[in-house]
Design a protein around this motif. Structure first.
Motif, PDB file in Angstrom:
ATOM      1  N   PHE A   1       4.478 -16.213  22.516  1.00  0.00           N
ATOM      2  CA  PHE A   1       4.263 -16.226  21.070  1.00  0.00           C
ATOM      3  C   PHE A   1       5.404 -16.953  20.394  1.00  0.00           C
ATOM      4  O   PHE A   1       6.569 -16.744  20.708  1.00  0.00           O
ATOM      5  CB  PHE A   1       4.202 -14.777  20.548  1.00  0.00           C
ATOM      6  N   LEU A   2       5.053 -17.831  19.452  1.00  0.00           N
ATOM      7  CA  LEU A   2       6.083 -18.478  18.635  1.00  0.00           C
ATOM      8  C   LEU A   2       5.951 -17.993  17.205  1.00  0.00           C
ATOM      9  O   LEU A   2       4.902 -18.181  16.570  1.00  0.00           O
ATOM     10  CB  LEU A   2       5.924 -20.009  18.684  1.00  0.00           C
ATOM     11  N   GLY A   3       7.006 -17.366  16.699  1.00  0.00           N
ATOM     12  CA  GLY A   3       7.052 -17.030  15.277  1.00  0.00           C
ATOM     13  C   GLY A   3       7.633 -18.233  14.551  1.00  0.00           C
ATOM     14  O   GLY A   3       8.741 -18.659  14.840  1.00  0.00           O
ATOM     15  N   PHE A   4       6.864 -18.792  13.624  1.00  0.00           N
ATOM     16  CA  PHE A   4       7.257 -20.063  13.006  1.00  0.00           C
ATOM     17  C   PHE A   4       8.349 -19.883  11.951  1.00  0.00           C
ATOM     18  O   PHE A   4       8.339 -18.913  11.195  1.00  0.00           O
ATOM     19  CB  PHE A   4       6.040 -20.720  12.329  1.00  0.00           C
TER      20      PHE A   4
ATOM     21  N   PRO B   1       5.846 -20.839   8.494  1.00  0.00           N
ATOM     22  CA  PRO B   1       4.435 -20.577   8.806  1.00  0.00           C
ATOM     23  C   PRO B   1       3.520 -21.477   7.963  1.00  0.00           C
ATOM     24  O   PRO B   1       3.791 -21.707   6.786  1.00  0.00           O
ATOM     25  CB  PRO B   1       4.267 -19.096   8.444  1.00  0.00           C
ATOM     26  N   VAL B   2       2.476 -21.980   8.583  1.00  0.00           N
ATOM     27  CA  VAL B   2       1.641 -23.002   7.961  1.00  0.00           C
ATOM     28  C   VAL B   2       0.592 -22.352   7.052  1.00  0.00           C
ATOM     29  O   VAL B   2      -0.026 -21.359   7.413  1.00  0.00           O
ATOM     30  CB  VAL B   2       0.957 -23.841   9.065  1.00  0.00           C
TER      31      VAL B   2
ATOM     32  N   ASN C   1      -1.635 -17.466   4.849  1.00  0.00           N
ATOM     33  CA  ASN C   1      -0.316 -17.805   4.302  1.00  0.00           C
ATOM     34  C   ASN C   1      -0.348 -18.499   2.944  1.00  0.00           C
ATOM     35  O   ASN C   1       0.705 -18.822   2.388  1.00  0.00           O
ATOM     36  CB  ASN C   1       0.487 -18.676   5.279  1.00  0.00           C
TER      37      ASN C   1
ATOM     38  N   GLU D   1       3.757 -13.271  10.183  1.00  0.00           N
ATOM     39  CA  GLU D   1       4.077 -13.702  11.546  1.00  0.00           C
ATOM     40  C   GLU D   1       4.254 -12.496  12.463  1.00  0.00           C
ATOM     41  O   GLU D   1       3.726 -12.461  13.576  1.00  0.00           O
ATOM     42  CB  GLU D   1       5.370 -14.540  11.567  1.00  0.00           C
TER      43      GLU D   1
ATOM     44  N   GLN E   1       1.065 -10.868  13.293  1.00  0.00           N
ATOM     45  CA  GLN E   1       0.380 -11.569  14.383  1.00  0.00           C
ATOM     46  C   GLN E   1       0.970 -11.168  15.728  1.00  0.00           C
ATOM     47  O   GLN E   1       0.259 -10.955  16.709  1.00  0.00           O
ATOM     48  CB  GLN E   1       0.478 -13.084  14.187  1.00  0.00           C
TER      49      GLN E   1
ATOM     50  N   LEU F   1      -1.025  -9.645  18.812  1.00  0.00           N
ATOM     51  CA  LEU F   1      -1.184 -10.436  20.031  1.00  0.00           C
ATOM     52  C   LEU F   1      -0.434  -9.817  21.214  1.00  0.00           C
ATOM     53  O   LEU F   1      -0.677 -10.172  22.365  1.00  0.00           O
ATOM     54  CB  LEU F   1      -0.725 -11.877  19.802  1.00  0.00           C
TER      55      LEU F   1
ATOM     56  N   ASP G   1      -0.098 -30.055  11.997  1.00  0.00           N
ATOM     57  CA  ASP G   1       0.646 -28.798  11.910  1.00  0.00           C
ATOM     58  C   ASP G   1      -0.291 -27.597  11.807  1.00  0.00           C
ATOM     59  O   ASP G   1      -0.015 -26.536  12.363  1.00  0.00           O
ATOM     60  CB  ASP G   1       1.588 -28.816  10.701  1.00  0.00           C
ATOM     61  N   GLU G   2      -1.391 -27.783  11.067  1.00  0.00           N
ATOM     62  CA  GLU G   2      -2.350 -26.685  10.931  1.00  0.00           C
ATOM     63  C   GLU G   2      -3.054 -26.431  12.267  1.00  0.00           C
ATOM     64  O   GLU G   2      -3.236 -25.295  12.691  1.00  0.00           O
ATOM     65  CB  GLU G   2      -3.371 -27.001   9.836  1.00  0.00           C
TER      66      GLU G   2
ATOM     67  N   TYR H   1      -0.640 -24.726  14.623  1.00  0.00           N
ATOM     68  CA  TYR H   1      -0.428 -23.323  14.253  1.00  0.00           C
ATOM     69  C   TYR H   1      -1.555 -22.458  14.827  1.00  0.00           C
ATOM     70  O   TYR H   1      -1.311 -21.408  15.425  1.00  0.00           O
ATOM     71  CB  TYR H   1      -0.368 -23.199  12.731  1.00  0.00           C
TER      72      TYR H   1
ATOM     73  N   SER I   1      -1.344 -22.314  18.609  1.00  0.00           N
ATOM     74  CA  SER I   1      -0.245 -21.466  19.086  1.00  0.00           C
ATOM     75  C   SER I   1      -0.617 -19.991  18.996  1.00  0.00           C
ATOM     76  O   SER I   1       0.128 -19.131  19.439  1.00  0.00           O
ATOM     77  CB  SER I   1       1.019 -21.723  18.266  1.00  0.00           C
ATOM     78  N   ARG I   2      -1.775 -19.708  18.395  1.00  0.00           N
ATOM     79  CA  ARG I   2      -2.260 -18.322  18.356  1.00  0.00           C
ATOM     80  C   ARG I   2      -3.416 -18.126  19.329  1.00  0.00           C
ATOM     81  O   ARG I   2      -4.209 -17.189  19.199  1.00  0.00           O
ATOM     82  CB  ARG I   2      -2.690 -17.965  16.926  1.00  0.00           C
TER      83      ARG I   2
END
Lengths: 267, 422
Positions: free
Chosen positions: A89-92, A95-96, A151, A163, A166, A170, B372-373, B376, B379-380
Motif C-alpha cells: 500500500f502506498l499512502g500518497f 492524494p489525487v 478527495n 488515505e 483506505q 485494504l 496520476d488519477e 492512484y 495503486s488501490r
C-alpha cells in the motif's frame, strides 16, 4: 517490534531508478521484516518520495538496476494493481482528487480487488457499508465523506484521513506512507498517527517517509534511515531521528561530500 | 448564420441534397392543422436556403452527410417501451402527430396554449434569440404538424417529462415545443429523446421566462449509430429569471444541440451544463449562444465532451456582451477527454465583449485520462481498464448528476456509454 526471526516482507537491493533522464535512486538497500516500523528521513530531493513511487510502480519512474522482492517474489515485474492486491500500500503525499467518482464506490471496488487478491469473497454493497462504517472509526472520519467524490474538495487533513481509511480497508502487509504528516495540524496528525499505530501489528510492516521528527513523536520507529542523493547514508534506531532534529541535515551534507570525494569506498 | 450565407451552392453540393429537401417538402406539404400556415412559410424559406455546408462557419466541422443519407419522409414512430414513471413526474409522449395531452389531466399551474394566442406567441422566442432562420429550425418549421404549448403559473411541483422515441423507422420526427412561464412561475422539465434507427429527431423548444421565473431543464438524448438529432433550445429570459439547462447527448451519427439564450434586459441567471459523446464515426456538436441584452446578467457554463474511436466532438460557445450589458458575470469552461488517436475535438469559445465593466472567464482543456488519477486507482488494486472506466464515468457523472432527478429512471450513464456505463 524487532524480531530477527520474523519473515522478511520487503527486500530492496541496490535499487537504482530515474525519472525521464534524471537518475534519482543511486543504490538503495533496505530489508523490512514483519512487525517492523521503518522511517526514511531526508531533505527534499533526497529520493525518498521516489523510493515510495517506485515501490508502488508509478509509470513515470524507470528502474535501472537492483531488485525488490516482496515476500520472496519479484515485485518490480508486477503491474501497480497487482502489487496492491498482494498487499503493498502506498499512502500518497498528495492524494489525487477524482471528480465524479464516489468515494464509497472507489473504496468498495478497491477493497474487493484486495479481497480477491487474498482469495476472499467480494463484499456486496451492504456488507461493505458495514465494514466501512466500522473502519471509519479508526480515523474518526465523518461518514459524509463517503458520499463525496474521491478527495474532491477535501482539506489536507481529510485527504490524509481518507488515505488511512483506505489502508484500514485494504489491510496491507507493507504500508509505505509518503509524507503522511505533511500539511497536517497537530490534531489531524494525532488522529492519522493513531490510525497507523492501530493498524500496525506483528504480521505487517510500515515504511514511513518523512521530513520531520514530529511524526516520529507519535509513531515510534524501530529503524530510522537517513537518505541523501539517492541512497541511504546511515541507519540507526529512533535516536537517529532525534539527532537529526537537533543537528539538522548539515552533517548529512558533509558526510555525503566526504563520500563523493572517495567514490571507491561506496558500495 | 446559415441563412445569411451568401455563398452560392455549387452544383455538386446543390444537386442531390437539394433533391432531398424537395422530396421532404413534397411529403410535408398540405394539411389543415394549426401549423399549416407557418409550415408553408418555413417550407418556402427552406427551399431557398442552401443546405449547410462545411463552408459555413457554423457547420465547418459538422458534416450533414449522415442526415441527407436518411429517407426524406415523415416518420410515424411506433409506441416504444419506457421505464416506469417516477413519483412526482408527469410523462407526455411526443410522436409528432397525436395530441400528447389527450386523456391527460394537467397538474395545477399548467395549461395548454392554443388558438390565436398560440399563433401570436409561437416563433417569438426564436426571433428574440436570432434563431428563426437557422437551418435546423427551418427544417423543423417546414415539417412539424403538431406543437405542445404550455403555460406555467406559480410553482409546479410535478416534473414534466417530455419524451420521444423515433424507434427504428426511417424518416423525420419533427417535435415542436413552447413553454411560457408567467412571472414568478417555476417548473422542472426533463426531455428524453431516443432513437434506434436511421431517422432524424428534429426538436425546437421555445421557452419564455417571465420576471423571476425559474426553469430547470434537462435534456437526455442517447442516439443510434445511424440516427440524427438536431435540437434547438431557444430561451428568452426576463429580469430575475433563472434558467438552468443540463443536457447530455451522444451515440448519434450526427447529434447537434443549439442552446440559444437571451437575457432580454439582463439581470437574469443562466446556467448551462452539457455532456456530449462521440464514438465510432459519430459527430457530437453543440453550438451555444448566450446574449446579454442588458446589464447585471450571469452565465455559468460547463461543457464536457468525450471523443473516442473516430468520433468527432465540436463545441462553439458564443457569448455576446454588448455595451449596455455592464457588470455581466459570465464563465465558460470547456473540458474535453480525447480517448483515441483517431478521434477529434474542436472547441472554440467565441466571446464578443464590448462592455468594459464585466467579468468574462473562459477556458478549455483537452486531455487524455490523467495518468496520476489512473495510477492512484491502480495503486488501490483497480486494474487499468477498470480504472479508465471509473474515470470516464466520473467525467460524465459531473453533468449527468445535475439532470432532473426523474432522469434516473432512464439510466443516463448506461444509455450513453453502454456497457462502459455499468
Amino acid at each position: 517490534m524487532i524480531r530477527p526471526d520474523a519473515p522478511v516482507l520487503l527486500e530492496i537491493r541496490d535499487l537504482t531508478a530515474r525519472v525521464e533522464d534524471q537518475p534519482i535512486l543511486k543504490g538503495v538497500s533496505l530489508t523490512i521484516r514483519a512487525g517492523e516500523i521503518h522511517a526514511v528521513m531526508g531533505r527534499n530531493g533526497s529520493g525518498k518520495s521516489t523510493l515510495s513511487k517506485v515501490l508502488a510502480g508509478h509509470p513515470a519512474y524507470t528502474v535501472t538496476g537492483g531488485s525488490v522482492h516482496y515476500r520472496g517474489e519479484d515485485l518490480l515485474g508486477l503491474e501497480p494493481e497487482l502489487r496492491a492486491r498482494a498487499g503493498l500500500f502506498l499512502g500518497f503525499q498528495y492524494p489525487v482528487e477524482i471528480p465524479g467518482v464516489s468515494n464509497l464506490e472507489f473504496l468498495r471496488v478497491a477493497t474487493n480487488a484486495r479481497r480477491a487478491g487474498k482469495g476472499e469473497e467480494e463484499l456486496d454493497t451492504f456488507a461493505f457499508e458495514d465494514l466501512v462504517r466500522e473502519r471509519l472509526l479508526v480515523v474518526q472520519m465523518d461518514p459524509a465523506f463517503l458520499e463525496r467524490s474521491v478527495n474532491e474538495g477535501f482539506s489536507g487533513g481529510e485527504k490524509k484521513r481518507n488515505e488511512i481509511l483506505q489502508m484500514a480497508l485494504l489491510e496491507p502487509l507493507v504500508a509505505v506512507l509518503d509524507e503522511t504528516d505533511s500539511g497536517l495540524d497537530i490534531d489531524a496528525l494525532r488522529i492519522v498517527a493513531g490510525g497507523v499505530n492501530h493498524l500496525a501489528g506483528p504480521d505487517n510492516a510500515t515504511l514511513l517517509i518523512t521530513h520531520y521528527q514530529r511524526l516520529l513523536d507519535v509513531i515510534t520507529p524501530d529503524y530510522v534511515h537517513v537518505m541523501a542523493a539517492g541512497r541511504i547514508l546511515r541507519t540507526g534506531g529512533k535516536e537517529l531521528a532525534l539527532e537529526l532534529e537537533e543537528r539538522g541535515y548539515d552533517w548529512v551534507d558533509a558526510e555525503l561530500a566526504a563520500l563523493e570525494r572517495t567514490p571507491a569506498e561506496v558500495g | 448564420m446559415v441563412a445569411a450565407s451568401l455563398s452560392t451552392p455549387t452544383a455538386a453540393a446543390g444537386a442531390a441534397p437539394g433533391g432531398w429537401i424537395a422530396a421532404l417538402l413534397a411529403e410535408a406539404s398540405g394539411g389543415a392543422d394549426a401549423l399549416a400556415a407557418s409550415r408553408e412559410r418555413a417550407a418556402q424559406a427552406l427551399a431557398q436556403t442552401p443546405l449547410p455546408s462545411r463552408r459555413d462557419e457554423a457547420w465547418r466541422f459538422t458534416d450533414l452527410a449522415p442526415l441527407t443519407a436518411l429517407t426524406p419522409t415523415l416518420l410515424s414512430p411506433a409506441a416504444a417501451a419506457q421505464p416506469p414513471v417516477a413519483d412526482g413526474s408527469l410523462r407526455l409522449v411526443l410522436d409528432g402527430q397525436s395530441d400528447p395531452l389527450a386523456g391527460i389531466t394537467l397538474p395545477a399551474g399548467l395549461e395548454p396554449i392554443s388558438g390565436d394566442e398560440l399563433d401570436a406567441t409561437l416563433g417569438q422566442v426564436l426571433a428574440a434569440t436570432g434563431s428563426a432562420a437557422l437551418w435546423p429550425v427551418l427544417l423543423n418549421g417546414a415539417t412539424a404538424r403538431a406543437v405542445l404549448a404550455l403555460r406555467v403559473r406559480g410553482t409546479v411541483a410535478t416534473t414534466l417529462e417530455l419524451v420521444s422515441d423515433a424507434g427504428d423507422g426511417e424518416g423525420i420526427l419533427p417535435l415542436r415545443l413552447l413553454l411560457v412561464l408567467e412571472p414568478g412561475a417555476s417548473v422542472e422539465v426533463l426531455q428524453v429523446h431516443r432513437s434506434s434507427g436511421a431517422n432524424l429527431t428534429s426538436l425546437v423548444l421555445e421557452a419564455r421566462l417571465g420576471e423571476g421565473a425559474e426553469l430547470r431543464h434537462g435534456l437526455l438524448a442517447p442516439g443510434a449509430e445511424t440516427g440524427c438529432l438536431l435540437a434547438t433550445v431557444a430561451v428568452e429570459q426576463a429580469t430575475g429569471s433563472r434558467y438552468s439547462g443540463v443536457s447530455a447527448h451522444g451515440g448519434w451519427a450526427l447529434g447537434r444541440l443549439e442552446p440559444r439564450l437571451v437575457q432580454r434586459e439582463g439581470a437574469a441567471h443562466s446556467a448551462l451544463k452539457a455532456l456530449q459523446l462521440a464514438d465510432g464515426r459519430q459527430i457530437s456538436d453543440t453550438h451555444s449562444q448566450m446574449v446579454f441584452a442588458g446589464p447585471d446578467g450571469r452565465l455559468e457554463q460547463l461543457h464536457k465532451a468525450v471523443a473516442d474511436g473516430q468520433g468527432r466532438s465540436v463545441f462553439n460557445g458564443a457569448v455576446q456582451v454588448p455595451r449596455l450589458a455592464q457588470r455581466t458575470d459570465a464563465a465558460q469552461l470547456s473540458r474535453n477527454l480525447l480517448l483515441s488517436d483517431r478521434a477529434r475535438i474542436d472547441t472554440k469559445p467565441e466571446l464578443e465583449i464590448v462592455a468594459d465593466d464585466v467579468r468574462c472567464a473562459h477556458g478549455a482543456t483537452v486531455s487524455r485520462l490523467q495518468q496520476d488519477e489512473l495510477f492512484y486507482l491502480q495503486s488501490r488494486g483497480i486494474a487499468a481498464d477498470q480504472a479508465a472506466r471509473l474515470l470516464l464515468r466520473g467525467f460524465c457523472e459531473e453533468v449527468l448528476q445535475a439532470l432532473p432527478a426523474a432522469a434516473v429512471a432512464w439510466q443516463p450513464l448506461v444509455s450513453l456509454l453502454g456497457k462502459e456505463g455499468r
